[in-house]
Design an enzyme around this catalytic site. Structure first.
Site, PDB file in Angstrom:
ATOM      1  N   CYS A 137       0.836  -0.971   0.128  1.00 56.22           N
ATOM      2  CA  CYS A 137      -0.055  -0.024   0.232  1.00 56.22           C
ATOM      3  C   CYS A 137       0.774   1.281   0.032  1.00 56.22           C
ATOM      4  O   CYS A 137       1.296   1.636   1.053  1.00 56.22           O
ATOM      5  CB  CYS A 137      -1.141   0.280   1.117  1.00 56.22           C
ATOM      6  SG  CYS A 137      -2.071   1.561   1.249  1.00 56.22           S
ATOM      7  N   CYS A 140      -0.373   4.100   2.216  1.00 48.87           N
ATOM      8  CA  CYS A 140      -0.202   3.971   3.498  1.00 48.87           C
ATOM      9  C   CYS A 140       1.343   4.108   3.915  1.00 48.87           C
ATOM     10  O   CYS A 140       1.460   4.857   4.811  1.00 48.87           O
ATOM     11  CB  CYS A 140      -0.658   2.599   4.094  1.00 48.87           C
ATOM     12  SG  CYS A 140      -2.227   1.850   3.244  1.00 48.87           S
ATOM     13  N   ASP A 141       2.070   3.824   3.108  1.00 49.71           N
ATOM     14  CA  ASP A 141       3.538   3.809   3.526  1.00 49.71           C
ATOM     15  C   ASP A 141       4.514   4.356   2.955  1.00 49.71           C
ATOM     16  O   ASP A 141       5.580   4.641   3.347  1.00 49.71           O
ATOM     17  CB  ASP A 141       3.967   2.192   3.389  1.00 49.71           C
ATOM     18  CG  ASP A 141       3.188   0.992   4.423  1.00 49.71           C
ATOM     19  OD1 ASP A 141       2.635   1.613   5.428  1.00 49.71           O
ATOM     20  OD2 ASP A 141       3.100  -0.120   4.045  1.00 49.71           O
TER      21      ASP A 141
END
Ligand code: NDP
Length: 321
Positions: A137, A140-141
């Protein structure tokens, strides 16, 4: 004797969507029961740092966030069941669902929040380096890879969007695809090809993620050419696997309408499925945003939709009496 639990709102799944539905449902007096499923807390329980869930100035941990959400749902009156549903009957109300130990659950409404799982390449080095360079992701990261060389693997909309997204953090993004054409929408492809900081490597598959350094982290990818078989090394510190997701909808095949990718179909702008009284929220119905905060948002919508559905059903019943 068969154990039976009945509720006005039965929630399947205990990620941000299911627990947000539980918080709203409990506060509306519907005494929801949450059947937690095989991964209580959902995908956030297998992540570490969370920096994009609003309300926390400092970095928080995914498992901690889910513990807090569960406690909050319990404090307002939701009941958690450590069980997993194996059979559903949506043919009449109350709906009847069966847990894997035979426990029967009946619900005047059902909220499905069973989520989705990212697909992985399933090569041994991938598991070893998850959270240390390998991620599924970018949204997200990606932030953790500021100024680093990164690669995104895949050729669909997700991969192309993630490659473009990663240019917010990195000046050196490589998209790796196993064929010589993308399946992503043309408009996304045009944006990708026009971007000066993205290059595409065609006909390549990842043979292995390469670990190095102390502490050990991703330092590169060994790529195999799918046409010639030649192996080459690409130095990167971030590798984002974007080869699709699998929504947890197996149980609902033939019972609820699914879209072409297997996600639960809901009426646009609502969480209503094709069966009145059954609602869907979170990643099981959302293949576009897939964030904890959007899942929580649609969980809230599902509880409000269910509450309205019950109020209308009761009004109709009393008018008919
Ligand atoms: P897709 O299934 O569309 O694409 C998956 C990609 O990964 C394909 O290019 C596929 O290659 C590749 N792939 C699959 N398995 C492997 C493997 N083992 N090794 C290497 N590559 C692999 O998934 P997406 O997540 O991109 O999209 C899913 C759905 O969600 C689609 O309908 C998409 O349109 C939609 N979506 C919409 C968005 C939007 O509207 N903004 C954003 C994101 C997704 P190959 O092409 O060779 O099969």
């Amino acid at each position: 004797m068969v154990e039976t639990h009945s509720t006005r709102m039965l929630i399947l799944g205990s990620g941000p969507a299911g627990l947000s539905a539980a918080i709203y449902g409990a506060r509306a007096g519907l005494a929801p029961i949450v059947v937690q499923g095989i991964q209580p807390g959902g995908q956030l329980t297998i992540t570490t740092d969370v920096e994009n869930y609003p309300g926390f100035a400092d970095v928080i941990q995914g498992p901690w966030l889910m513990e807090q959400m569960q406690k909050q749902a319990e404090h307002v009156g939701a009941q958690m069941m450590w069980d997993s549903i194996v059979e559903v009957d949506f043919s009449r109300r109350p709906f009847r669902l069966i847990g894997d130990g035979g426990t029967v659950y009946t619900g005047d409404t059902v909220v499905i929040a069973t989520g989705a799982q990212a697909r992985w390449l399933n090569i041994p080095s991938e598991e070893h380096l998850k959270g240390r360079g390998v991620s599924a992701c970018a949204t997200c990261d990606g932030f953790f890879y500021r100024g680093k060389k990164v690669a995104v693997i895949g050729g669909g909309n997700t991969a192309v969007e993630e490659a473009i997204y990663m240019t917010n953090h990195s000046h050196d993004v490589t998209l790796i695809h196993r064929r010589d054409s993308l399946r992503a929408e043309k408009i996304l492809q045009d944006r990708l090809f026009a971007h000066p900081n993205i290059r595409v490597m065609w006909n390549k598959e990842v043979a292995q993620f390469v670990a190095g350094g102390t502490p050990e982290a991703l330092v590169g990818l060994d790529l195999r050419d799918t046409v010639s078989g030649a192996v080459s090394r690409l130095d990167v510190e971030g590798g984002f696997v974007a080869i699709g997701h699998s929504p947890a909808t197996e149980l609902f095949k033939g019972k609820l309408a699914l879209d072409k990718d297997g996600y639960l179909d809901v009426e646009t702008g609502s969480t209503r499925t094709n069966i009145p009284g059954v609602f869907a929220c979170g990643d099981v119905m959302d293949k576009v945003y897939r964030q904890a905060v959007t899942a929580a948002g649609t969980g809230c919508m599902a509880a409000l939709d269910a509450e309205r559905f019950l109020a209308e059903a009761e009004f109709e019943a009393s008018a008919a009496a």
